[in-house]
Design a protein around this motif. Structure first.
Motif, PDB file in Angstrom:
ATOM      1  N   ALA A   1     -36.432 103.935  62.745  1.00 52.91           N
ATOM      2  CA  ALA A   1     -36.007 102.564  63.059  1.00 52.91           C
ATOM      3  C   ALA A   1     -35.547 101.840  61.800  1.00 52.91           C
ATOM      4  N   VAL A   2     -36.221 102.087  60.700  1.00 45.90           N
ATOM      5  CA  VAL A   2     -35.847 101.452  59.434  1.00 45.90           C
ATOM      6  C   VAL A   2     -34.524 102.024  58.938  1.00 45.90           C
ATOM      7  N   LYS A   3     -34.365 103.336  59.037  1.00 44.88           N
ATOM      8  CA  LYS A   3     -33.105 103.957  58.621  1.00 44.88           C
ATOM      9  C   LYS A   3     -31.945 103.472  59.474  1.00 44.88           C
ATOM     10  N   SER A   4     -32.174 103.310  60.768  1.00 41.18           N
ATOM     11  CA  SER A   4     -31.141 102.819  61.667  1.00 41.18           C
ATOM     12  C   SER A   4     -30.715 101.394  61.301  1.00 41.18           C
ATOM     13  N   THR A   5     -31.692 100.552  60.983  1.00 37.83           N
ATOM     14  CA  THR A   5     -31.381  99.184  60.571  1.00 37.83           C
ATOM     15  C   THR A   5     -30.561  99.174  59.292  1.00 37.83           C
TER      16      THR A   5
ATOM     17  N   PHE B   1     -26.297  97.523  56.563  1.00 36.34           N
ATOM     18  CA  PHE B   1     -25.708  97.779  55.252  1.00 36.34           C
ATOM     19  C   PHE B   1     -24.924  99.091  55.285  1.00 36.34           C
ATOM     20  N   PRO B   2     -23.747  99.072  55.912  1.00 35.08           N
ATOM     21  CA  PRO B   2     -22.968 100.315  55.978  1.00 35.08           C
ATOM     22  C   PRO B   2     -22.479 100.730  54.587  1.00 35.08           C
ATOM     23  N   ASN B   3     -22.250 102.002  54.423  1.00 30.28           N
ATOM     24  CA  ASN B   3     -21.755 102.583  53.169  1.00 30.28           C
ATOM     25  C   ASN B   3     -22.702 102.350  51.991  1.00 30.28           C
ATOM     26  N   THR B   4     -24.003 102.351  52.252  1.00 31.74           N
ATOM     27  CA  THR B   4     -24.986 102.248  51.176  1.00 31.74           C
ATOM     28  C   THR B   4     -25.833 103.505  51.155  1.00 31.74           C
ATOM     29  N   LYS B   5     -26.458 103.714  50.026  1.00 33.98           N
ATOM     30  CA  LYS B   5     -27.298 104.889  49.850  1.00 33.98           C
ATOM     31  C   LYS B   5     -28.718 104.428  49.534  1.00 33.98           C
TER      32      LYS B   5
ATOM     33  N   TYR C   1     -41.881  97.897  54.278  1.00 36.85           N
ATOM     34  CA  TYR C   1     -41.130  98.799  53.424  1.00 36.85           C
ATOM     35  C   TYR C   1     -40.246  98.015  52.473  1.00 36.85           C
ATOM     36  N   LYS C   2     -40.256  98.441  51.220  1.00 42.54           N
ATOM     37  CA  LYS C   2     -39.366  97.897  50.192  1.00 42.54           C
ATOM     38  C   LYS C   2     -38.362  98.998  49.907  1.00 42.54           C
ATOM     39  N   LEU C   3     -37.110  98.721  50.184  1.00 44.27           N
ATOM     40  CA  LEU C   3     -36.073  99.738  50.074  1.00 44.27           C
ATOM     41  C   LEU C   3     -35.068  99.324  49.006  1.00 44.27           C
ATOM     42  N   GLU C   4     -34.829 100.204  48.071  1.00 40.46           N
ATOM     43  CA  GLU C   4     -33.817  99.966  47.052  1.00 40.46           C
ATOM     44  C   GLU C   4     -32.588 100.758  47.458  1.00 40.46           C
ATOM     45  N   ILE C   5     -31.497 100.030  47.714  1.00 38.00           N
ATOM     46  CA  ILE C   5     -30.262 100.667  48.161  1.00 38.00           C
ATOM     47  C   ILE C   5     -29.161 100.364  47.151  1.00 38.00           C
ATOM     48  N   SER C   6     -28.117 101.170  47.195  1.00 36.83           N
ATOM     49  CA  SER C   6     -26.994 100.954  46.287  1.00 36.83           C
ATOM     50  C   SER C   6     -25.690 101.160  47.030  1.00 36.83           C
ATOM     51  N   SER C   7     -24.716 100.400  46.581  1.00 37.25           N
ATOM     52  CA  SER C   7     -23.357 100.525  47.101  1.00 37.25           C
ATOM     53  C   SER C   7     -22.438 100.525  45.890  1.00 37.25           C
ATOM     54  N   GLY C   8     -21.968 101.701  45.528  1.00 32.83           N
ATOM     55  CA  GLY C   8     -21.171 101.807  44.308  1.00 32.83           C
ATOM     56  C   GLY C   8     -22.074 101.586  43.106  1.00 32.83           C
TER      57      GLY C   8
END
Length: 98
Positions: free
Chosen positions: A49-53, A58-62, A74-81
């Motif tokens: 569910a968290v991954k789906s959100t 936040f499309p095109n993020t890692k 959950y504290k998620l650190e994501i990056s885009s570029g």
């Protein structure tokens, strides 16, 4: 007569000094910041569910790093570029503002 006027001036001067001292009240406000402890987990331990959100919001993020608290937040650190972001969610995938 001079002594009488001088005495009156000294007495009145003494009274005006006492009236000029304001009482200052100070109050102390204590603030306590409670910070949740997050422990690092693997990306595969993040609920679907968290991954789906993340994919929808936040499309095109890692997903770089994931952390979990005792409250199942959950504290998620994501990056885009070259930009990095931190997102907080609960176990159901609802985004939490912190």
């Amino acid at each position: 007569m001079k002594k009488l006027i001088l005495s009156a001036a000294i007495v009145l001067g003494g009274l005006s000094v006492q009236a000029g001292n304001p009482v200052i009240k100070t109050s102390a406000i204590e603030s306590l910041i409670v910070q949740d402890e997050f422990t690092e987990i693997g990306a595969d331990a993040v609920p679907a569910a968290v991954k789906s959100t993340l994919e929808k919001s936040f499309p095109n993020t890692k997903l770089e790093k994931a952390y979990k608290s005792e409250k199942n937040e959950y504290k998620l650190e994501i990056s885009s570029g070259d930009k990095k972001y931190t997102v907080y969610t609960d176990a159901s995938g609802n985004i939490i503002k912190k």
